[in-house]
Design an enzyme around this catalytic site. Structure first.
Site, mmCIF file in Angstrom:
data_model
loop_
_atom_site.group_PDB
_atom_site.id
_atom_site.type_symbol
_atom_site.label_atom_id
_atom_site.label_comp_id
_atom_site.label_asym_id
_atom_site.label_seq_id
_atom_site.Cartn_x
_atom_site.Cartn_y
_atom_site.Cartn_z
ATOM 1 N N ASP A 51 20.419 47.213 55.362
ATOM 2 C CA ASP A 51 19.339 47.841 56.367
ATOM 3 C C ASP A 51 18.845 46.557 57.476
ATOM 4 O O ASP A 51 18.114 45.608 56.818
ATOM 5 C CB ASP A 51 18.425 48.885 55.947
ATOM 6 C CG ASP A 51 18.954 49.748 55.210
ATOM 7 O OD1 ASP A 51 20.298 50.650 55.621
ATOM 8 O OD2 ASP A 51 18.202 50.595 54.902
ATOM 9 N N GLU A 97 24.040 49.761 51.411
ATOM 10 C CA GLU A 97 23.913 49.444 52.431
ATOM 11 C C GLU A 97 22.667 48.266 52.464
ATOM 12 O O GLU A 97 22.186 48.281 51.479
ATOM 13 C CB GLU A 97 22.965 50.536 52.436
ATOM 14 C CG GLU A 97 22.320 51.271 53.800
ATOM 15 C CD GLU A 97 21.556 53.019 54.201
ATOM 16 O OE1 GLU A 97 22.429 53.723 53.637
ATOM 17 O OE2 GLU A 97 20.137 52.050 54.644
ATOM 18 N N GLU A 129 16.110 47.943 59.819
ATOM 19 C CA GLU A 129 15.641 49.413 60.599
ATOM 20 C C GLU A 129 14.139 48.471 61.182
ATOM 21 O O GLU A 129 13.085 47.836 60.608
ATOM 22 C CB GLU A 129 14.693 50.102 59.020
ATOM 23 C CG GLU A 129 15.906 50.209 58.406
ATOM 24 C CD GLU A 129 15.558 51.284 57.277
ATOM 25 O OE1 GLU A 129 15.877 52.452 56.906
ATOM 26 O OE2 GLU A 129 15.411 50.573 56.393
#
Length: 309
Positions: free
Chosen positions: A105, A103, A107
């Site tokens: 990210d 993953e 955010e």
């Protein structure tokens, strides 16, 4: 190279969401969507809002996984009290590798009134974000209000064309190599998002809305021929240019508020990239007096020093 603007994205609705997605097709120059989650509803009013929120959210997912590429969107966040709300734009293959996924990210961690959002970048490799929770977080405050207007965010990792983080490939053990899908979500992350869970989502301020537009999904999908070449990350070719490295140094020196490699509470044996290779360090004399950061740093412009780390 496969190139898609917006048309490669699809809605993934979860329980009790209210997404809005206008018509759009492959090759569209601009498309836009707003996502919100509404944990209170007349049919579910008997359910505790916190438990409902833990099962709800809203978002989108690309139709295809990608081996490499440039993934970007313009995003406008919710103003006001957004404690506990996580708005994310990211790459993941967790649905095909549950418990062992990769993953990458971007955010936005919600906040309380009067305090700025935090932008968190993170990388999980081969499940290191699952049971063991070996995140590679770097967090930033921004030089603008991300809830006042749309700003452009890209993986890996640009804000309005300014690189804020570089995550080089040093080995297959610390770099995500398997194809990933593009996601965007908004969800309740009360247990950790704001001051490590001190401030939770206050549903008196619902709905919580994230707005996305100007999607760019450009690169080599998992189904592209082996000769597909990833898009360059710099006007000079692959790798960041000197101007981009200078801009990144400026952003990290002035706006970075957390770096996992500098957290002495962390077990460095789990993040070997923190102990080897070259580490870019901002030159202390680099300043931009009298200039707005987003303007002064768009295509920059100064010196960066390098030290062994």
């Amino acid at each position: 190279m496969d190139t898609t603007l917006c048309g490669d994205l699809s809605i993934k609705q979860s329980q009790q969401t209210s997404p809005r997605w206008p018509s759009g097709s492959t090759g569209a120059q601009v498309c836009c969507c707003s996502f919100s989650f509404l944990p209170h509803s007349s049919s579910q009013s008997h359910v505790n809002p916190t438990s409902v929120a833990s099962m709800t959210g809203s978002g989108f997912k690309s139709n295809r996984p990608f081996r490499s590429g440039y993934f970007a969107a313009s995003i406008k966040l919710q103003p006001g009290d957004t404690a506990g709300v996580n708005t994310a734009f990211y790459l993941s293959n967790n649905q095909v590798h549950p418990g062992f996924h990769d993953e990458v990210d971007i955010e936005f961690l919600g906040t309380t009134p009067g305090r700025p959002y935090k932008l968190q970048t993170n990388v999980y490799v081969k499940g290191s974000g699952d049971g063991q929770v070996i995140g590679r977080e770097m967090k930033f405050h921004l030089w603008f209000d991300p809830a006042a207007d749309f700003h452009h965010y890209a993986i890996l990792f640009f804000v309005d064309d300014i690189p804020i983080r570089r995550y080089p490939r040093r080995s297959g053990d610390t770099f995500p190599l398997r194809p990933m899908w593009v996601y965007g979500t908004i969800w309740d992350a009360s247990s950790w998002a704001t001051d490590n869970g001190k401030h939770r989502v206050d549903y008196r301020h619902e709905p919580f809305v994230a707005r996305f537009t100007r999607f760019v999904v450009r690169g080599c999908s998992a189904y592209a021929p082996p000769g597909c070449r990833p898009v360059p990350s710099s006007p000079s070719g692959f790798g960041l240019s000197k101007q981009q490295l200078a801009a990144m140094a400026w952003a990290q020196r002035n706006y970075m508020v957390y770096d996992y490699c500098r957290d002495h509470r962390r077990d460095r044996s789990l993040t070997p990239e923190c102990r080897s290779g070259l580490r870019f360090v901002a030159s202390p004399q680099t300043t931009f007096p009298g200039q707005q950061p987003a303007q002064s740093c768009r295509r920059l412009c100064t010196v960066i020093s390098v030290e062994e780390g």
